[in-house]
Structure formats: structure tokens, C-alpha cells
Design an enzyme around this catalytic site. Structure first.
Site, mmCIF file in Angstrom:
data_model
loop_
_atom_site.group_PDB
_atom_site.id
_atom_site.type_symbol
_atom_site.label_atom_id
_atom_site.label_comp_id
_atom_site.label_asym_id
_atom_site.label_seq_id
_atom_site.Cartn_x
_atom_site.Cartn_y
_atom_site.Cartn_z
ATOM 1 N N SER A 148 124.328 101.187 108.956
ATOM 2 C CA SER A 148 125.072 102.111 108.087
ATOM 3 C C SER A 148 125.403 103.355 108.882
ATOM 4 O O SER A 148 124.719 103.675 109.857
ATOM 5 C CB SER A 148 124.202 102.502 106.890
ATOM 6 O OG SER A 148 124.807 103.557 106.156
ATOM 7 N N TYR A 163 116.040 105.402 103.445
ATOM 8 C CA TYR A 163 117.254 104.629 103.740
ATOM 9 C C TYR A 163 117.781 104.993 105.136
ATOM 10 O O TYR A 163 118.069 104.111 105.949
ATOM 11 C CB TYR A 163 118.315 104.910 102.674
ATOM 12 C CG TYR A 163 119.571 104.069 102.826
ATOM 13 C CD1 TYR A 163 119.620 102.778 102.314
ATOM 14 C CD2 TYR A 163 120.688 104.561 103.487
ATOM 15 C CE1 TYR A 163 120.758 102.002 102.456
ATOM 16 C CE2 TYR A 163 121.833 103.794 103.634
ATOM 17 C CZ TYR A 163 121.868 102.515 103.117
ATOM 18 O OH TYR A 163 122.995 101.743 103.264
ATOM 19 N N LYS A 167 118.004 102.445 108.425
ATOM 20 C CA LYS A 167 119.265 102.044 109.056
ATOM 21 C C LYS A 167 119.298 102.448 110.533
ATOM 22 O O LYS A 167 119.861 101.737 111.366
ATOM 23 C CB LYS A 167 120.443 102.628 108.284
ATOM 24 C CG LYS A 167 120.585 102.045 106.869
ATOM 25 C CD LYS A 167 120.764 100.536 106.880
ATOM 26 C CE LYS A 167 121.069 99.956 105.504
ATOM 27 N NZ LYS A 167 121.288 98.500 105.535
HETATM 28 P P1 NAD Z 1 124.847 95.339 96.764
HETATM 29 O O1 NAD Z 1 123.725 95.878 95.955
HETATM 30 O O2 NAD Z 1 126.139 95.033 96.112
HETATM 31 O O3 NAD Z 1 124.352 94.019 97.525
HETATM 32 C C1 NAD Z 1 123.058 93.879 98.022
HETATM 33 C C2 NAD Z 1 122.586 92.457 97.756
HETATM 34 O O4 NAD Z 1 121.298 92.312 98.364
HETATM 35 C C3 NAD Z 1 122.409 92.124 96.264
HETATM 36 O O5 NAD Z 1 123.087 90.908 95.964
HETATM 37 C C4 NAD Z 1 120.913 91.997 96.095
HETATM 38 O O6 NAD Z 1 120.530 91.033 95.110
HETATM 39 C C5 NAD Z 1 120.480 91.560 97.489
HETATM 40 N N1 NAD Z 1 119.067 91.867 97.755
HETATM 41 C C6 NAD Z 1 118.386 92.995 97.421
HETATM 42 N N2 NAD Z 1 117.109 92.872 97.797
HETATM 43 C C7 NAD Z 1 116.979 91.662 98.388
HETATM 44 C C8 NAD Z 1 115.899 90.967 98.981
HETATM 45 N N3 NAD Z 1 114.653 91.498 99.037
HETATM 46 N N4 NAD Z 1 116.129 89.753 99.509
HETATM 47 C C9 NAD Z 1 117.351 89.191 99.447
HETATM 48 N N5 NAD Z 1 118.423 89.788 98.884
HETATM 49 C C10 NAD Z 1 118.226 91.019 98.361
HETATM 50 O O7 NAD Z 1 125.034 96.390 97.963
HETATM 51 P P2 NAD Z 1 126.177 96.523 99.071
HETATM 52 O O8 NAD Z 1 126.819 97.825 98.849
HETATM 53 O O9 NAD Z 1 126.995 95.302 99.175
HETATM 54 O O10 NAD Z 1 125.273 96.667 100.385
HETATM 55 C C11 NAD Z 1 125.085 95.611 101.313
HETATM 56 C C12 NAD Z 1 124.500 96.188 102.599
HETATM 57 O O11 NAD Z 1 125.403 97.164 103.115
HETATM 58 C C13 NAD Z 1 123.171 96.905 102.426
HETATM 59 O O12 NAD Z 1 122.351 96.673 103.557
HETATM 60 C C14 NAD Z 1 123.572 98.366 102.372
HETATM 61 O O13 NAD Z 1 122.535 99.229 102.771
HETATM 62 C C15 NAD Z 1 124.701 98.359 103.376
HETATM 63 N N6 NAD Z 1 125.655 99.472 103.257
HETATM 64 C C16 NAD Z 1 126.308 99.701 102.087
HETATM 65 C C17 NAD Z 1 127.199 100.753 102.017
HETATM 66 C C18 NAD Z 1 127.957 101.081 100.753
HETATM 67 O O14 NAD Z 1 128.486 102.206 100.664
HETATM 68 N N7 NAD Z 1 128.054 100.171 99.798
HETATM 69 C C19 NAD Z 1 127.406 101.561 103.140
HETATM 70 C C20 NAD Z 1 126.727 101.276 104.315
HETATM 71 C C21 NAD Z 1 125.840 100.217 104.367
#
Ligand code: NAD
Length: 258
Positions: A148, A163, A167
Site C-alpha cells: 500500500s 496497518y 504494509k
Molecule cells: P476488501 O475488504 O474489499 O477485500 C479484502 C478481502 O480479504 C475480503 O474479501 C475479505 O473477506 C478477505 N479477507 C479478510 N481477512 C481474510 C483472511 N484472514 N483470510 C482470507 N481472506 C481474508 O478490501 P480491498 O480494498 O479490496 O483491499 C484488498 C487489499 O488491498 C488489502 O490488502 C488492502 O490493505 C489493500 N489496499 C487497499 C486499498 C484501498 O484503498 N482499498 C489501498 C491500498 C491497499
């Protein structure tokens, strides 16, 4: 063969964690559209099954849904074995499952800290090393992790020390594995997205005021869309990124440039 043809993923087997929603779902769709068979891995099996069906219907990919908690070594080993049993190999994987938690550090319980570190960092370690053991034996493979921009900068105004630390750890873990495996044919990279408007962020009422503040700070004045990460992920998963390892590709609309 032209460059676009070379970037295709026909015949490749890929798993994606956290694929029941958001960035993971969008990545899985991209891999399948590019020709790969994709295992949809998530702790939420109903969501994973729905996504697997949606992607198979849309693309003809031979998808499977696998329930796996990425913090469980046993479940991760079983998940990777199931992917290899289903497809006969593992060409690439996208270790993407993660959670965010906004709690001031002085109020954060140790349990809350551990939950974030366990899913976001330890989960990537468990998945990347389980996939790595298969890929090292094969002599090829591409591992992609979701870091991230929070591994580079401290987001404001929300407090999220666990968090951010998790990351930053994913970025250094990625580089460390890339170095250890550089001569083996196994590549390891990560992406560092800026704020991405996944359903989770867009539909959470408590985040609405924060989104306005983030957009005011963002050079492009907006969040990214999950679709805007697809091409870089297809690139990293495929063969045209053969000299790209140990890279952290920032896709953040210049948020971290100042
Ligand atoms: P999201 O919540 O839509 O998706 C996350 C998924 O991970 C969900 O389907 C959830 O059920 C699954 N999950 C949670 N805990 C779990 C576990 N212990 N084992 C297996 N699956 C598990 O979130 P997102 O926004 O799509 O984020 C996805 C990744 O991207 C994450 O690592 C997040 O930190 C990273 N990220 C997101 C953003 C953002 O702004 N959305 C920015 C930078 C990084």
C-alpha cells in the site's frame, strides 16, 4: 508475436487471496480475461463461490473457490496444494487479502495490533513461502503481494499504525524474497495502491467525511478505481515482466509524491 499477445496469460494457473471482493475480485477477473485459470481464495466462501461463478461465466476460465484464512499455516498449505492438484501447477499468485483498522495507538489493544499484522503481513509470509516452495521446485513462478502507499507514508487524518507497519513489512518481505530467489526463476513483486474506491470504502458511512479529505489532498482529486490496478497486475503475473523482481509498483495518482 506482438507485445499484447505476449502479455496474455493463456494456460496459466493463478490464485488470488481476498478475491471475494474489491481489488482481489477485480484482479481475478483481469487474470481470467487475459486467459488464466483462477482460484478464488477468501475466508468468505459464499463470496468466493459467487465470484468464481461470475468470472467463469464471463470469461470461460476454469475457476475454483477455496475457503482459506491466510493467518492459518495449515489452511494456506492446504489451499496451495488444492490449486496445484486442480491445475497441475502454479504459475502466479496474488497475495492480496488484508484489513484496515483505524484506532489511535494509545487505545489500540495488543489483540487489535496482532490481528492486523497477522492478516496483512504474516498472511503474506505464509502464502508467499507456501507458493514459493511449489514454484522453486517448478523453476518458475511470479508472486505478487498487495502492499500500500501506507507502507511509504503515514496516512492522515485517520490513525492506523498497525496497518502502516504491516504494509511497510510487506514491501521489505517482497524485496527480501526477491533477492533470495533471484536466480531460481521465481520472481516476487508488490503493488502499492493509493486510496482505491472499493465497495468497502465507498459504502461505509463513517468513511464518507474521510473520503472528502483524501480527495482534497489527492493531486488528481479523486480515489483510484480497482480497474486501474488490473493492467499492472496482469503485467507482473505474466512473462513480459521477466526482469522485474523485487519491485514495488506504486499506483497512487501521485499521492506519495510530496
Ligand atoms: P476488501 O475488504 O474489499 O477485500 C479484502 C478481502 O480479504 C475480503 O474479501 C475479505 O473477506 C478477505 N479477507 C479478510 N481477512 C481474510 C483472511 N484472514 N483470510 C482470507 N481472506 C481474508 O478490501 P480491498 O480494498 O479490496 O483491499 C484488498 C487489499 O488491498 C488489502 O490488502 C488492502 O490493505 C489493500 N489496499 C487497499 C486499498 C484501498 O484503498 N482499498 C489501498 C491500498 C491497499
Amino acid at each position: 508475436m506482438g507485445i499484447i499477445e505476449k502479455m496474455r496469460l493463456d494456460g496459466k494457473a493463478i490464485y488470488v487471496t481476498g478475491a471475494a471482493s474489491g481489488i482481489g475480485k477485480c484482479a481475478a477477473m483481469a487474470f481470467a480475461e487475459a486467459g488464466a485459470d483462477v482460484a478464488i481464495v477468501d475466508i468468505n466462501i459464499e463470496g468466493a463461490e459467487a465470484v468464481a461463478k461470475e468470472i467463469a461465466d464471463a470469461t470461460g476460465s476454469r475457476t475454483i473457490a477455496i475457503q482459506c484464512d491466510v493467518t492459518s499455516q495449515e489452511q494456506v498449505e492446504t489451499m496451495v496444494a488444492k490449486v496445484v492438484e486442480t491445475y497441475g501447477k502454479l504459475d502466479a499468485c496474488y497475495n492480496n487479502a488484508g484489513i484496515a483498522l483505524n484506532v489511535p495507538a494509545e487505545e489500540m489493544t495488543y489483540e487489535q495490533w496482532l490481528k492486523v499484522i497477522n492478516i496483512n503481513l504474516n498472511g503474506v509470509f505464509l502464502c508467499a513461502t507456501a507458493a514459493g516452495r511449489v514454484m522453486l521446485k517448478q523453476g518458475y513462478g511470479s508472486i505478487i503481494n498487495t502492499a500500500s502507499m501506507s507502507g511509504h507514508i503515514v496516512n492522515v487524518p485517520q490513525p492506523q499504525c498497525a496497518y502502516n507497519a504491516s504494509k511497510a513489512g510487506v514491501i521489505m518481505l517482497t524485496k527480501s524474497l526477491a533477492i533470495e530467489w533471484a536466480k531460481t526463476g521465481v520472481r516476487v513483486n508488490c503493488i502499492s495502491p493509493g486510496y482505491i474506491g472499493t465497495d468497502l470504502i465507498m459504502n461505509a458511512p463513517h468513511l464518507k467525511p474521510l473520503i472528502e479529505q483524501w480527495n482534497a489532498m489527492a493531486p488528481m482529486g479523486r480515489l483510484g478505481k480497482p480497474e486501474e490496478l488490473q493492467s499492472v497486475l496482469v503485467y507482473l503475473a505474466g512473462d513480459t515482466s521477466s526482469f522485474t523482481t523485487g519491485s514495488d509498483i506504486v499506483v497512487d495518482g501521485a499521492f506519495t509524491c510530496f
